[in-house]
Design a protein around this motif. Sequence first.
Motif, PDB file in Angstrom:
ATOM      1  N   ARG A  78      35.836 104.848 -44.892  1.00 19.51           N
ATOM      2  CA  ARG A  78      37.023 105.407 -45.235  1.00 19.51           C
ATOM      3  C   ARG A  78      36.365 106.013 -43.796  1.00 19.51           C
ATOM      4  NH1 ARG A  78      41.576 102.207 -43.729  1.00 19.51           N
ATOM      5  NH2 ARG A  78      43.241 103.570 -43.837  1.00 19.51           N
ATOM      6  N   LEU A  79      36.338 108.042 -44.384  1.00 18.45           N
ATOM      7  CA  LEU A  79      37.049 108.588 -44.070  1.00 18.45           C
ATOM      8  C   LEU A  79      36.611 109.108 -41.936  1.00 18.45           C
ATOM      9  CD1 LEU A  79      35.497 111.166 -47.378  1.00 18.45           C
ATOM     10  CD2 LEU A  79      38.107 111.266 -45.998  1.00 18.45           C
ATOM     11  N   ASP A  80      34.837 107.594 -42.726  1.00 16.30           N
ATOM     12  CA  ASP A  80      33.976 107.711 -41.134  1.00 16.30           C
ATOM     13  C   ASP A  80      35.468 107.347 -40.061  1.00 16.30           C
ATOM     14  OD1 ASP A  80      32.532 108.810 -41.831  1.00 16.30           O
ATOM     15  OD2 ASP A  80      31.301 106.855 -42.456  1.00 16.30           O
ATOM     16  N   THR A  81      36.207 106.557 -40.303  1.00 14.95           N
ATOM     17  CA  THR A  81      37.045 105.461 -39.592  1.00 14.95           C
ATOM     18  C   THR A  81      38.167 106.241 -39.078  1.00 14.95           C
ATOM     19  OG1 THR A  81      38.640 104.624 -41.643  1.00 14.95           O
ATOM     20  CG2 THR A  81      37.150 103.121 -40.905  1.00 14.95           C
ATOM     21  N   GLY A  82      38.714 107.513 -39.716  1.00 13.46           N
ATOM     22  CA  GLY A  82      39.843 108.611 -39.816  1.00 13.46           C
ATOM     23  C   GLY A  82      41.391 107.611 -39.449  1.00 13.46           C
ATOM     24  N   ARG A  83      41.451 106.777 -40.424  1.00 13.52           N
ATOM     25  CA  ARG A  83      42.453 106.057 -41.020  1.00 13.52           C
ATOM     26  C   ARG A  83      43.146 107.281 -42.131  1.00 13.52           C
ATOM     27  NH1 ARG A  83      43.358 100.857 -39.084  1.00 13.52           N
ATOM     28  NH2 ARG A  83      41.690 100.081 -36.807  1.00 13.52           N
ATOM     29  N   PRO A  84      44.299 106.499 -42.008  1.00 12.33           N
ATOM     30  CA  PRO A  84      44.855 107.441 -43.276  1.00 12.33           C
ATOM     31  C   PRO A  84      44.084 107.177 -45.248  1.00 12.33           C
ATOM     32  CG  PRO A  84      46.595 106.158 -41.938  1.00 12.33           C
ATOM     33  CD  PRO A  84      45.178 106.049 -40.974  1.00 12.33           C
ATOM     34  N   LEU A  85      44.478 107.722 -46.005  1.00 13.48           N
ATOM     35  CA  LEU A  85      43.389 108.049 -47.173  1.00 13.48           C
ATOM     36  C   LEU A  85      44.376 109.089 -48.157  1.00 13.48           C
ATOM     37  CD1 LEU A  85      41.522 107.034 -48.813  1.00 13.48           C
ATOM     38  CD2 LEU A  85      39.796 108.989 -47.605  1.00 13.48           C
ATOM     39  N   GLN A 168      45.954 113.270 -41.605  1.00 10.99           N
ATOM     40  CA  GLN A 168      44.883 111.441 -42.032  1.00 10.99           C
ATOM     41  C   GLN A 168      44.645 111.069 -43.419  1.00 10.99           C
ATOM     42  OE1 GLN A 168      46.032 110.685 -39.472  1.00 10.99           O
ATOM     43  NE2 GLN A 168      45.296 108.890 -39.066  1.00 10.99           N
ATOM     44  N   VAL A 169      44.303 112.482 -43.854  1.00  9.11           N
ATOM     45  CA  VAL A 169      43.981 113.142 -45.763  1.00  9.11           C
ATOM     46  C   VAL A 169      44.410 113.835 -46.613  1.00  9.11           C
ATOM     47  CG1 VAL A 169      42.015 113.152 -47.229  1.00  9.11           C
ATOM     48  CG2 VAL A 169      41.642 112.042 -45.109  1.00  9.11           C
ATOM     49  N   LEU A 170      45.376 112.833 -47.188  1.00 10.11           N
ATOM     50  CA  LEU A 170      45.681 114.119 -48.485  1.00 10.11           C
ATOM     51  C   LEU A 170      45.528 113.385 -49.635  1.00 10.11           C
ATOM     52  CD1 LEU A 170      48.592 115.560 -49.567  1.00 10.11           C
ATOM     53  CD2 LEU A 170      49.807 114.017 -49.190  1.00 10.11           C
ATOM     54  N   ALA A 171      45.146 114.863 -50.602  1.00 12.86           N
ATOM     55  CA  ALA A 171      44.223 114.266 -52.105  1.00 12.86           C
ATOM     56  C   ALA A 171      45.197 115.737 -52.517  1.00 12.86           C
ATOM     57  CB  ALA A 171      42.707 115.091 -51.857  1.00 12.86           C
ATOM     58  N   LEU A 172      46.295 114.960 -53.583  1.00 14.84           N
ATOM     59  CA  LEU A 172      46.635 115.157 -55.000  1.00 14.84           C
ATOM     60  C   LEU A 172      45.951 114.847 -56.398  1.00 14.84           C
ATOM     61  CD1 LEU A 172      49.949 113.883 -53.404  1.00 14.84           C
ATOM     62  CD2 LEU A 172      49.374 115.395 -53.080  1.00 14.84           C
ATOM     63  N   GLN A 173      45.658 116.054 -56.597  1.00 17.14           N
ATOM     64  CA  GLN A 173      45.703 116.109 -58.219  1.00 17.14           C
ATOM     65  C   GLN A 173      46.729 115.896 -58.922  1.00 17.14           C
ATOM     66  OE1 GLN A 173      42.315 117.390 -59.577  1.00 17.14           O
ATOM     67  NE2 GLN A 173      43.838 115.784 -61.292  1.00 17.14           N
ATOM     68  N   GLU A 231      51.119 108.387 -39.650  1.00 17.09           N
ATOM     69  CA  GLU A 231      50.889 107.218 -38.584  1.00 17.09           C
ATOM     70  C   GLU A 231      51.506 107.268 -37.668  1.00 17.09           C
ATOM     71  OE1 GLU A 231      54.293 105.266 -40.173  1.00 17.09           O
ATOM     72  OE2 GLU A 231      53.584 104.442 -42.223  1.00 17.09           O
ATOM     73  N   SER A 232      51.808 108.527 -37.087  1.00 14.09           N
ATOM     74  CA  SER A 232      52.054 108.876 -35.712  1.00 14.09           C
ATOM     75  C   SER A 232      50.737 108.630 -34.867  1.00 14.09           C
ATOM     76  CB  SER A 232      52.390 110.666 -35.619  1.00 14.09           C
ATOM     77  OG  SER A 232      52.707 110.354 -34.295  1.00 14.09           O
ATOM     78  N   LEU A 233      49.162 109.729 -34.982  1.00 11.09           N
ATOM     79  CA  LEU A 233      47.898 110.262 -34.920  1.00 11.09           C
ATOM     80  C   LEU A 233      47.833 108.565 -34.767  1.00 11.09           C
ATOM     81  CD1 LEU A 233      45.859 112.585 -34.346  1.00 11.09           C
ATOM     82  CD2 LEU A 233      45.305 111.895 -36.285  1.00 11.09           C
TER      83      LEU A 233
END
Length: 237
Positions: A78-85, A168-173, A231-233
């Motif tokens: 998924r990271l390689d695709t650059g799509r929202p994660l 594109q990547v947001l990580a929440l503990q 989504e904009s990106l």
Amino acid sequence: MKTVIAIRHLAFEDLGTFESVLLERGYVIHYLDAALDDLSDSGIAAADLLVVLGGPIGAFDEALYPFIKDELALIQQRLDTGRPLLGICLGAQLIARALGAGVASIGVKEIGFAPLMLTPEGEASPLAQLGSVPVLHWHGDRFEIPVNAARLAGTQICANQAFMLGTQVLALQCHLEANPAQIERWLLGHACELAQAGIDPRSLRSDAHARLSDLPQAASAVLQCWLDLAESLAIQT
């Protein structure tokens, strides 16, 4: 039609208050159970949004729970695709691991409602929508901040509570998605953990009741703001 795939480890640790936001934005939601479903399908990484949810195991426990290797492979794809994660708790730790950052125990359990302390980068991020609203913390592990990612927030117990990699990547503990109106599911599902940590479920229940209005609104605002960026990106690329 936009699609979101949510990787779930426990039935009650779902998208929570995030679900209504996603439905309003036109997403069709599909849940996959990490321990049961085939995560090697190439269509998973191609979804418009991938969410990896929380769970009671460690991001480094693949010797005990082999499916974690499949999750890490999916996240890397998924990271390689650059799509929202989006990663939450265990999901965020798995993203950190996939990006080469360490994940380890903090030696104590951080369980309960408390506000985040935002960094300057956090103040300029979607997390600014939280204001001073307390969020639910429920973990005993923590992640390091990956290279090139922006550290957004921390607490006194856990210095690293959130990071973004680009937009594109947001990580929440923390469990920003947790619906305080459904806290009883958490109290029952994690009853043994609460007892071992010496935490009275009545206190958590009372704190959740106090958050019935402001937390879902603030959490929804954070997700809306991040999705606007992501989504904009995605459209531009």
